[in-house]
Scaffold this motif. Structure first.
Motif, PDB file in Angstrom:
ATOM      1  N   ARG A  12       0.841  -1.200   0.000  1.00 54.49           N
ATOM      2  CA  ARG A  12       0.000   0.000   0.000  1.00 54.49           C
ATOM      3  C   ARG A  12       0.877   1.253   0.000  1.00 54.49           C
ATOM      4  N   GLN A  13       1.900   1.244   0.846  1.00 56.52           N
ATOM      5  CA  GLN A  13       2.816   2.381   0.934  1.00 56.52           C
ATOM      6  C   GLN A  13       3.562   2.598  -0.385  1.00 56.52           C
ATOM      7  N   LYS A  14       4.022   1.500  -0.952  1.00 55.17           N
ATOM      8  CA  LYS A  14       4.741   1.552  -2.228  1.00 55.17           C
ATOM      9  C   LYS A  14       3.850   2.143  -3.330  1.00 55.17           C
ATOM     10  N   LEU A  15       2.595   1.731  -3.359  1.00 56.10           N
ATOM     11  CA  LEU A  15       1.668   2.208  -4.382  1.00 56.10           C
ATOM     12  C   LEU A  15       1.229   3.649  -4.128  1.00 56.10           C
ATOM     13  N   GLU A  16       1.152   4.058  -2.870  1.00 60.30           N
ATOM     14  CA  GLU A  16       0.848   5.463  -2.577  1.00 60.30           C
ATOM     15  C   GLU A  16       1.937   6.345  -3.176  1.00 60.30           C
ATOM     16  N   TYR A  21       3.738  10.545  -7.328  1.00 65.86           N
ATOM     17  CA  TYR A  21       4.663  11.314  -8.144  1.00 65.86           C
ATOM     18  C   TYR A  21       4.237  11.426  -9.601  1.00 65.86           C
ATOM     19  N   GLN A  22       3.205  10.692 -10.015  1.00 67.11           N
ATOM     20  CA  GLN A  22       2.669  10.806 -11.370  1.00 67.11           C
ATOM     21  C   GLN A  22       1.251  10.248 -11.378  1.00 67.11           C
ATOM     22  N   GLU A  23       0.367  10.902 -12.140  1.00 68.09           N
ATOM     23  CA  GLU A  23      -1.000  10.387 -12.254  1.00 68.09           C
ATOM     24  C   GLU A  23      -0.968   8.995 -12.875  1.00 68.09           C
ATOM     25  N   ARG A  24      -1.790   8.100 -12.359  1.00 67.91           N
ATOM     26  CA  ARG A  24      -1.856   6.721 -12.854  1.00 67.91           C
ATOM     27  C   ARG A  24      -3.295   6.338 -13.144  1.00 67.91           C
ATOM     28  N   ILE A  47      -6.380  -0.920  -4.269  1.00 72.36           N
ATOM     29  CA  ILE A  47      -6.964   0.022  -5.232  1.00 72.36           C
ATOM     30  C   ILE A  47      -8.088   0.826  -4.575  1.00 72.36           C
ATOM     31  N   VAL A  48      -8.928   0.173  -3.786  1.00 71.23           N
ATOM     32  CA  VAL A  48      -9.993   0.880  -3.065  1.00 71.23           C
ATOM     33  C   VAL A  48      -9.383   1.920  -2.124  1.00 71.23           C
ATOM     34  N   HIS A  49      -8.336   1.528  -1.403  1.00 64.49           N
ATOM     35  CA  HIS A  49      -7.652   2.457  -0.493  1.00 64.49           C
ATOM     36  C   HIS A  49      -7.118   3.670  -1.267  1.00 64.49           C
ATOM     37  N   LEU A  50      -6.485   3.430  -2.409  1.00 67.34           N
ATOM     38  CA  LEU A  50      -5.904   4.520  -3.204  1.00 67.34           C
ATOM     39  C   LEU A  50      -6.984   5.473  -3.721  1.00 67.34           C
ATOM     40  N   GLN A  52     -10.042   5.934  -2.298  1.00 65.57           N
ATOM     41  CA  GLN A  52     -10.622   6.624  -1.145  1.00 65.57           C
ATOM     42  C   GLN A  52      -9.727   7.757  -0.636  1.00 65.57           C
ATOM     43  N   HIS A  53      -8.422   7.581  -0.731  1.00 68.10           N
ATOM     44  CA  HIS A  53      -7.489   8.596  -0.245  1.00 68.10           C
ATOM     45  C   HIS A  53      -6.987   9.503  -1.376  1.00 68.10           C
ATOM     46  N   ASN A  54      -7.673   9.470  -2.500  1.00 65.66           N
ATOM     47  CA  ASN A  54      -7.432  10.356  -3.648  1.00 65.66           C
ATOM     48  C   ASN A  54      -6.032  10.239  -4.254  1.00 65.66           C
ATOM     49  N   PHE A  55      -5.410   9.077  -4.136  1.00 62.80           N
ATOM     50  CA  PHE A  55      -4.158   8.829  -4.835  1.00 62.80           C
ATOM     51  C   PHE A  55      -4.448   8.420  -6.277  1.00 62.80           C
ATOM     52  N   LEU A  56      -5.614   7.848  -6.487  1.00 67.01           N
ATOM     53  CA  LEU A  56      -5.992   7.293  -7.781  1.00 67.01           C
ATOM     54  C   LEU A  56      -7.326   7.898  -8.198  1.00 67.01           C
ATOM     55  N   ASN A  57      -7.326   8.571  -9.354  1.00 58.13           N
ATOM     56  CA  ASN A  57      -8.531   9.228  -9.833  1.00 58.13           C
ATOM     57  C   ASN A  57      -8.461   9.224 -11.359  1.00 58.13           C
ATOM     58  N   GLU A  58      -9.313   8.439 -12.001  1.00 52.32           N
ATOM     59  CA  GLU A  58      -9.226   8.291 -13.461  1.00 52.32           C
ATOM     60  C   GLU A  58      -9.609   9.560 -14.209  1.00 52.32           C
TER      61      GLU A  58
END
Length: 159
Positions: A12-16, A21-24, A47-50, A52-58
């Motif tokens: 999780r930390q690695k993926l955060e 550092y770049q949109e994914r 993925i759900v965690h990312l 929910q915490h706005n690390f991942l937004n398509e």
């Protein structure tokens, strides 16, 4: 040789960090997790965690991708849309992202690119020169009607 395995919190930390550092897009994150040997349940949880915490937004990814590819690589809307479809981005997000490119800027880039490329082609046969320029602009992803109109102007010496 055994691949290193990660705990859920390490992954999780690695993926955060990976997403910060770049949109994914979701596909890139899922591939990264697969390479980290995470199970499908762990992948879904991360993925759900990312999200929910706005690390991942398509939506944000699609907008950033389209702006960057147009501004830096001078891609047209057709190629940008196809690349986003390839990454399984929804039609809604693709349309929204393409609307963020101002039409005036889009056309300025298109005309400048077409004229610059036209001047660099060393072909003496006008038909071959037109084809080379046409192929280049279509490969860049510009709409065919724009390309054909511009080539008529360039062929007639108009700018």
């Amino acid at each position: 040789m055994q691949k290193k395995s990660f705990t859920l919190s390490e992954a999780r930390q690695k993926l955060e960090y990976y997403c910060s550092y770049q949109e994914r897009c979701h596909n890139e994150v899922a591939e990264k997790l697969k390479r980290l040997n995470m199970s499908s349940e762990e992948t879904d949880e991360i993925i759900v965690h990312l999200i929910q915490h706005n690390f991942l937004n398509e939506e944000r990814f699609a907008s950033s991708f389209s702006r960057g590819k147009h501004t830096i690589k001078h891609w047209g809307k057709v190629r940008i849309a196809n690349e986003l479809k390839f990454r399984n981005i929804s039609k809604y997000n693709i349309d929204k992202a393409l609307k963020e490119i101002p039409q005036e800027v889009y056309l300025q880039h298109f005309h400048a690119l077409a004229e610059k490329h036209w001047e660099t082609i060393r072909e003496t046969d006008p038909v071959k020169k037109k084809k080379k320029c046409c192929d280049f602009l279509l490969r860049k992803g510009f709409e065919s009607n724009l390309v054909f109109e511009k080539l008529k102007d360039l062929e007639n010496g108009n700018r």
